[in-house]
Design a protein around this motif. Structure first.
Motif, PDB file in Angstrom:
ATOM      1  N   LEU A 135       5.540 -13.665  -1.239  1.00 15.71           N
ATOM      2  CA  LEU A 135       6.459 -13.332  -0.145  1.00 15.71           C
ATOM      3  C   LEU A 135       7.769 -14.070  -0.364  1.00 15.71           C
ATOM      4  N   GLY A 136       8.869 -13.313  -0.317  1.00 18.10           N
ATOM      5  CA  GLY A 136      10.198 -13.915  -0.446  1.00 18.10           C
ATOM      6  C   GLY A 136      11.116 -13.395   0.642  1.00 18.10           C
ATOM      7  N   TYR A 137      12.367 -13.789   0.547  1.00 17.89           N
ATOM      8  CA  TYR A 137      13.358 -13.417   1.565  1.00 17.89           C
ATOM      9  C   TYR A 137      14.523 -12.700   0.859  1.00 17.89           C
ATOM     10  N   GLY A 138      14.800 -11.458   1.268  1.00 19.65           N
ATOM     11  CA  GLY A 138      15.862 -10.652   0.649  1.00 19.65           C
ATOM     12  C   GLY A 138      17.153 -10.729   1.449  1.00 19.65           C
ATOM     13  N   VAL A 139      18.296 -10.729   0.744  1.00 19.05           N
ATOM     14  CA  VAL A 139      19.576 -10.951   1.446  1.00 19.05           C
ATOM     15  C   VAL A 139      20.595  -9.827   1.251  1.00 19.05           C
ATOM     16  N   ILE A 188       2.623  -4.130   8.101  1.00 18.62           N
ATOM     17  CA  ILE A 188       3.142  -3.544   6.848  1.00 18.62           C
ATOM     18  C   ILE A 188       3.188  -4.600   5.743  1.00 18.62           C
ATOM     19  N   LEU A 189       3.676  -5.785   6.087  1.00 21.18           N
ATOM     20  CA  LEU A 189       3.783  -6.840   5.058  1.00 21.18           C
ATOM     21  C   LEU A 189       2.398  -7.269   4.580  1.00 21.18           C
ATOM     22  N   ARG A 190       1.456  -7.329   5.525  1.00 14.40           N
ATOM     23  CA  ARG A 190       0.074  -7.679   5.162  1.00 14.40           C
ATOM     24  C   ARG A 190      -0.517  -6.625   4.216  1.00 14.40           C
ATOM     25  N   TRP A 191      -0.218  -5.356   4.508  1.00 14.50           N
ATOM     26  CA  TRP A 191      -0.677  -4.258   3.633  1.00 14.50           C
ATOM     27  C   TRP A 191      -0.142  -4.459   2.207  1.00 14.50           C
ATOM     28  N   ASN A 209       1.339  -6.228  -3.954  1.00 19.51           N
ATOM     29  CA  ASN A 209       2.791  -6.195  -4.152  1.00 19.51           C
ATOM     30  C   ASN A 209       3.436  -7.533  -3.796  1.00 19.51           C
ATOM     31  N   ILE A 210       4.543  -7.815  -4.459  1.00 22.25           N
ATOM     32  CA  ILE A 210       5.395  -8.940  -4.071  1.00 22.25           C
ATOM     33  C   ILE A 210       6.406  -8.345  -3.081  1.00 22.25           C
ATOM     34  N   VAL A 211       6.675  -9.043  -1.979  1.00 23.38           N
ATOM     35  CA  VAL A 211       7.560  -8.471  -0.932  1.00 23.38           C
ATOM     36  C   VAL A 211       8.721  -9.399  -0.610  1.00 23.38           C
ATOM     37  N   ILE A 212       9.855  -8.777  -0.265  1.00 24.03           N
ATOM     38  CA  ILE A 212      11.070  -9.551   0.037  1.00 24.03           C
ATOM     39  C   ILE A 212      11.763  -8.993   1.279  1.00 24.03           C
ATOM     40  N   PRO A 213      11.089  -9.024   2.457  1.00 26.51           N
ATOM     41  CA  PRO A 213      11.704  -8.465   3.659  1.00 26.51           C
ATOM     42  C   PRO A 213      12.988  -9.203   4.030  1.00 26.51           C
ATOM     43  N   LYS A 214      13.878  -8.462   4.663  1.00 24.79           N
ATOM     44  CA  LYS A 214      15.150  -9.038   5.108  1.00 24.79           C
ATOM     45  C   LYS A 214      15.259  -8.974   6.625  1.00 24.79           C
ATOM     46  N   SER A 215      15.761 -10.034   7.229  1.00 25.45           N
ATOM     47  CA  SER A 215      16.169 -10.032   8.633  1.00 25.45           C
ATOM     48  C   SER A 215      17.146 -11.183   8.788  1.00 25.45           C
ATOM     49  N   ASN A 235       7.935 -12.465   9.995  1.00 30.08           N
ATOM     50  CA  ASN A 235       7.626 -11.879   8.686  1.00 30.08           C
ATOM     51  C   ASN A 235       6.907 -12.861   7.762  1.00 30.08           C
ATOM     52  N   PHE A 236       6.957 -14.144   8.121  1.00 36.13           N
ATOM     53  CA  PHE A 236       6.289 -15.173   7.317  1.00 36.13           C
ATOM     54  C   PHE A 236       4.853 -15.404   7.793  1.00 36.13           C
TER      55      PHE A 236
END
Ligand code: NAD
Length: 274
Positions: free
Chosen positions: A17-21, A216-219, A225-231, A240-241
């Motif tokens: 899990l990462g953070y997208g900007v 969705i992130l848990r899925w 998958n590696i995920v990088i949600p943004k907010s 999201n964490f």
């Protein structure tokens, strides 16, 4: 709460899990990244084209967290593809980030019609060799583009970062990645917020006492998958964490599999980006 790591084919590890900007102004980015780091994110995804590498670098330095504890990704923009221009663009990114290495450097789009990505990839291999990018990979590459890289280069990409969310599940590419030990990283993992009103996802969220974004992130996490949600909203960055204290069941997975659509793409199509 600890974020699992995915082992890449070059031996390095990336937090799942990462953070997208993307689409965060340079002026707002330092605060947003600072918040994410405070919450516990240790993986930040930026790109030269986002125009916020300086602020990302500043936030990392000011966080007081050791550079070695943060996984930092940036990407080469399309206009800079080519051998010499890639080397120059990489130097410019490092300068803006104010660091002497990135953990992951990606070719942002393949631009198949320009036919420059093999030359670009050779420059990437040299950058990796120099140690200034610990790992190198791709973004938005289609199966045919990946086949070319694997055939014509001795250096395998560790990752392909692609649009992927419940409405656009990319089975063909994920299967190809799996066969070739390339990790799958999902961009727009929440469908840019456009799939949060889906009734199936809402029902699953209610059953687990979680939000739709968390489901969705848990899925993604359970799918590998590696995920990088943004907010930019602190409460959402935190939400999201907080996805490691519950699990989806087989019925949930079956229901989410059903949400895949052939026309589910929200972002740009790699075939036409040049
Ligand atoms: P995303 O799927 O992460 O959705 C972000 C949007 O969802 C937010 O703007 C907000 O409106 C909403 N949201 C986020 N958390 C929420 C929550 N908990 N509750 C309710 N709403 C919430 O979309 P994205 O920003 O397009 O993608 C994430 C990251 O992927 C980008 O920031 C970028 O780093 C990367 N990306 C890469 C590419 C590429 O070509 N490689 C393309 C697009 C994005």
């Amino acid at each position: 709460m600890s974020v699992p790591a995915v082992k890449l084919n070059d031996g390095n590890r990336i937090p799942q899990l990462g953070y997208g900007v993307w689409r965060i102004d340079n002026d707002d980015t330092a605060a947003a990244v600072g918040e994410a780091l405070k919450i516990g994110y240790r993986h930040i995804d930026t790109a030269a084209i986002y125009g916020n590498e300086e602020a990302v670098g500043k936030a990392i330095r000011e966080s007081g967290i050791a550079r070695g504890d943060i996984f930092l990704t940036t990407k080469l923009w399309n206009s800079e593809q080519g051998y010499d221009s890639t080397l120059k663009a990489f130097d410019a990114s490092l300068e803006k980030l104010g660091t002497d290495y990135v953990d992951l450097y990606l070719i942002h789009w393949p631009m198949p019609s320009k036919d420059l990505f093999m030359e670009t990839w050779r420059a990437f291999a040299q950058i990796k060799e120099s140690g200034r990018a610990k790992s190198i990979g791709l973004s938005n590459f289609r199966t045919a583009d990946l086949e070319r890289i694997l055939k014509e280069s001795d250096v395998a990409p560790v990752i392909n970062q692609i649009e992927l969310h419940p409405q656009f599940q990319q089975d063909e590419l994920r299967l190809f990645h799996g066969k070739h030990n390339i990790a799958t990283e999902a961009w727009s993992p929440l469908g840019q917020g456009q799939i949060l009103e889906n009734e199936t996802l809402k029902a699953i969220a209610r059953a687990h006492g979680k939000s739709v974004a968390q489901v969705i992130l848990r899925w993604h996490i359970e799918t590998g998958n590696i995920v990088i949600p943004k907010s930019v909203t602190p409460a959402r960055i935190r939400e999201n964490f907080e996805i490691f204290d519950f699990q989806l069941n087989g019925t949930d997975h079956d229901a989410i599999t059903e949400l895949d659509r052939a026309d589910g793409r929200i972002g740009r199509d790699p075939t036409t980006v040049a």
